[in-house]
Design a protein around this motif. Sequence first.
Motif, PDB file in Angstrom:
ATOM      1  N   ILE A  18     -50.829  39.167 -29.221  1.00 30.55           N
ATOM      2  CA  ILE A  18     -49.426  39.996 -28.680  1.00 30.55           C
ATOM      3  C   ILE A  18     -49.481  40.690 -28.130  1.00 30.55           C
ATOM      4  O   ILE A  18     -50.111  41.477 -28.215  1.00 30.55           O
ATOM      5  N   HIS A  19     -48.599  40.476 -26.778  1.00 27.25           N
ATOM      6  CA  HIS A  19     -48.367  41.346 -25.745  1.00 27.25           C
ATOM      7  C   HIS A  19     -46.698  41.832 -26.173  1.00 27.25           C
ATOM      8  O   HIS A  19     -45.473  40.665 -25.327  1.00 27.25           O
ATOM      9  N   PRO A  20     -46.464  42.861 -27.110  1.00 30.20           N
ATOM     10  CA  PRO A  20     -44.777  42.673 -27.070  1.00 30.20           C
ATOM     11  C   PRO A  20     -43.544  43.878 -25.774  1.00 30.20           C
ATOM     12  O   PRO A  20     -42.455  43.696 -26.553  1.00 30.20           O
ATOM     13  N   GLY A  21     -44.588  44.343 -25.164  1.00 29.42           N
ATOM     14  CA  GLY A  21     -43.721  45.002 -24.322  1.00 29.42           C
ATOM     15  C   GLY A  21     -43.450  44.331 -22.729  1.00 29.42           C
ATOM     16  O   GLY A  21     -43.886  43.379 -22.519  1.00 29.42           O
ATOM     17  N   ALA A  22     -42.389  45.098 -22.213  1.00 34.86           N
ATOM     18  CA  ALA A  22     -42.348  44.535 -21.097  1.00 34.86           C
ATOM     19  C   ALA A  22     -41.417  45.763 -19.911  1.00 34.86           C
ATOM     20  O   ALA A  22     -40.679  47.000 -21.116  1.00 34.86           O
ATOM     21  N   THR A  23     -41.669  46.090 -18.985  1.00 31.99           N
ATOM     22  CA  THR A  23     -41.265  47.091 -18.663  1.00 31.99           C
ATOM     23  C   THR A  23     -39.653  47.316 -18.361  1.00 31.99           C
ATOM     24  O   THR A  23     -39.403  48.417 -18.944  1.00 31.99           O
ATOM     25  N   ASP A  24     -38.884  46.750 -18.404  1.00 30.88           N
ATOM     26  CA  ASP A  24     -37.318  46.119 -18.734  1.00 30.88           C
ATOM     27  C   ASP A  24     -37.389  46.070 -19.974  1.00 30.88           C
ATOM     28  O   ASP A  24     -37.569  45.652 -20.526  1.00 30.88           O
ATOM     29  N   LEU A  25     -37.053  47.226 -20.252  1.00 33.47           N
ATOM     30  CA  LEU A  25     -36.348  46.896 -22.261  1.00 33.47           C
ATOM     31  C   LEU A  25     -35.317  45.399 -22.382  1.00 33.47           C
ATOM     32  O   LEU A  25     -35.457  45.198 -23.242  1.00 33.47           O
ATOM     33  N   ARG A  26     -34.706  45.354 -21.140  1.00 35.54           N
ATOM     34  CA  ARG A  26     -33.743  43.559 -21.423  1.00 35.54           C
ATOM     35  C   ARG A  26     -34.742  43.606 -21.679  1.00 35.54           C
ATOM     36  O   ARG A  26     -34.122  41.591 -22.092  1.00 35.54           O
ATOM     37  N   ARG A  27     -35.770  42.848 -21.229  1.00 35.35           N
ATOM     38  CA  ARG A  27     -36.678  41.975 -21.725  1.00 35.35           C
ATOM     39  C   ARG A  27     -37.846  41.691 -22.672  1.00 35.35           C
ATOM     40  O   ARG A  27     -38.623  40.810 -23.003  1.00 35.35           O
ATOM     41  N   LEU A  36     -57.174  34.952 -35.412  1.00 27.22           N
ATOM     42  CA  LEU A  36     -57.540  36.852 -35.365  1.00 27.22           C
ATOM     43  C   LEU A  36     -56.471  36.986 -34.368  1.00 27.22           C
ATOM     44  O   LEU A  36     -56.213  36.452 -33.522  1.00 27.22           O
ATOM     45  N   VAL A  37     -55.392  38.468 -34.596  1.00 21.96           N
ATOM     46  CA  VAL A  37     -54.450  39.136 -33.615  1.00 21.96           C
ATOM     47  C   VAL A  37     -54.950  40.131 -33.124  1.00 21.96           C
ATOM     48  O   VAL A  37     -55.125  41.092 -33.815  1.00 21.96           O
ATOM     49  N   CYS A  38     -54.822  40.281 -32.063  1.00 21.01           N
ATOM     50  CA  CYS A  38     -55.037  41.238 -30.947  1.00 21.01           C
ATOM     51  C   CYS A  38     -53.532  41.965 -30.655  1.00 21.01           C
ATOM     52  O   CYS A  38     -52.998  40.568 -30.280  1.00 21.01           O
ATOM     53  N   LEU A  39     -53.722  43.137 -30.060  1.00 24.86           N
ATOM     54  CA  LEU A  39     -51.917  43.429 -29.831  1.00 24.86           C
ATOM     55  C   LEU A  39     -52.559  44.301 -29.032  1.00 24.86           C
ATOM     56  O   LEU A  39     -53.875  45.114 -28.956  1.00 24.86           O
ATOM     57  N   THR A  40     -51.555  44.089 -27.518  1.00 31.38           N
ATOM     58  CA  THR A  40     -52.240  44.506 -25.797  1.00 31.38           C
ATOM     59  C   THR A  40     -50.535  45.125 -25.738  1.00 31.38           C
ATOM     60  O   THR A  40     -49.704  44.869 -25.885  1.00 31.38           O
ATOM     61  N   GLY A  41     -50.994  46.003 -24.713  1.00 39.32           N
ATOM     62  CA  GLY A  41     -50.025  46.867 -24.036  1.00 39.32           C
ATOM     63  C   GLY A  41     -50.634  47.953 -23.519  1.00 39.32           C
ATOM     64  O   GLY A  41     -51.437  48.696 -23.506  1.00 39.32           O
ATOM     65  N   THR A  42     -49.865  48.458 -22.526  1.00 38.47           N
ATOM     66  CA  THR A  42     -49.936  49.753 -21.661  1.00 38.47           C
ATOM     67  C   THR A  42     -49.730  51.283 -22.960  1.00 38.47           C
ATOM     68  O   THR A  42     -49.597  51.181 -23.801  1.00 38.47           O
ATOM     69  N   ALA A  43     -50.114  52.101 -22.638  1.00 38.23           N
ATOM     70  CA  ALA A  43     -50.311  53.504 -23.306  1.00 38.23           C
ATOM     71  C   ALA A  43     -48.981  54.059 -22.986  1.00 38.23           C
ATOM     72  O   ALA A  43     -48.342  54.214 -24.538  1.00 38.23           O
ATOM     73  N   SER A  44     -48.036  53.186 -22.162  1.00 34.45           N
ATOM     74  CA  SER A  44     -46.982  53.896 -22.235  1.00 34.45           C
ATOM     75  C   SER A  44     -45.701  52.907 -23.571  1.00 34.45           C
ATOM     76  O   SER A  44     -44.801  52.898 -24.434  1.00 34.45           O
ATOM     77  N   GLU A  45     -46.674  51.935 -23.829  1.00 32.59           N
ATOM     78  CA  GLU A  45     -46.205  50.897 -25.007  1.00 32.59           C
ATOM     79  C   GLU A  45     -46.365  51.326 -26.274  1.00 32.59           C
ATOM     80  O   GLU A  45     -46.344  50.125 -27.035  1.00 32.59           O
ATOM     81  N   THR A  46     -47.007  52.093 -26.664  1.00 34.03           N
ATOM     82  CA  THR A  46     -47.698  52.379 -27.222  1.00 34.03           C
ATOM     83  C   THR A  46     -47.047  52.619 -29.245  1.00 34.03           C
ATOM     84  O   THR A  46     -47.149  51.872 -30.317  1.00 34.03           O
ATOM     85  N   LYS A  47     -45.463  53.322 -28.730  1.00 29.84           N
ATOM     86  CA  LYS A  47     -44.569  53.273 -30.048  1.00 29.84           C
ATOM     87  C   LYS A  47     -44.460  51.488 -29.941  1.00 29.84           C
ATOM     88  O   LYS A  47     -43.975  51.197 -31.657  1.00 29.84           O
ATOM     89  N   THR A  48     -44.185  51.131 -28.968  1.00 31.49           N
ATOM     90  CA  THR A  48     -43.276  49.245 -29.151  1.00 31.49           C
ATOM     91  C   THR A  48     -44.670  48.935 -30.024  1.00 31.49           C
ATOM     92  O   THR A  48     -44.028  48.122 -31.726  1.00 31.49           O
ATOM     93  N   VAL A  49     -46.148  48.939 -29.965  1.00 31.01           N
ATOM     94  CA  VAL A  49     -47.214  48.241 -30.692  1.00 31.01           C
ATOM     95  C   VAL A  49     -47.140  48.941 -32.198  1.00 31.01           C
ATOM     96  O   VAL A  49     -47.632  48.014 -32.458  1.00 31.01           O
TER      97      VAL A  49
END
Length: 195
Positions: free
Chosen positions: A10-19, A39-52
Amino acid sequence: KSNAARLAIIHPGATDLRRRWPAENFGHIADHLIEQNFLVCLTGTASETKTVARVLEHSRRQSHILNFCGRLNLKGLTGLLSMADILVSNDTGPLHLARALQTRTIGIFWCGNSITGMSMTSNIHRSLISWVFQCPLCGLSFKEFEKERSAGCTHCTSFVSDISIDEVKASLQDIIDLGKKKNRASALENERVVR
């Protein structure tokens, strides 16, 4: 792969919050996938830590989820996506990378981006589209955003939150069933070869 070894990302982030589909919705999808023996893995950039972190907060099974947010470089993410059975993601880089790798995907799109970002086929990919044309908070048309950004709408809110959890679950089931049919067909073909 055995049933219990299936991997979902699951990748819950995106640069544009509207997306960005709401993080709490991804938490429900994580639980649903775990119930389906993924088995579920979450991915994201360091800037998406709060979203994850919000995804984990809204999961009843957070102890069963692996969090790779901010821990993978591009090579690591590519490797993980290449091993995955399915990815659920907003319209962002990892979704397009997974599609290039022929990993099954569920992509959440805003209609304005779907024209250029959606997969050309739906064989192993499902694209769910939000048709929201105005800011959900103030009603300003998306056509006016760039012209009036300084004097008009300054809201950073999701334009894809109208896509329901049930729609994503139905698309997931479709993709899971597709995988089961493919596995059965491969097993039958292997039986014929052995005979």
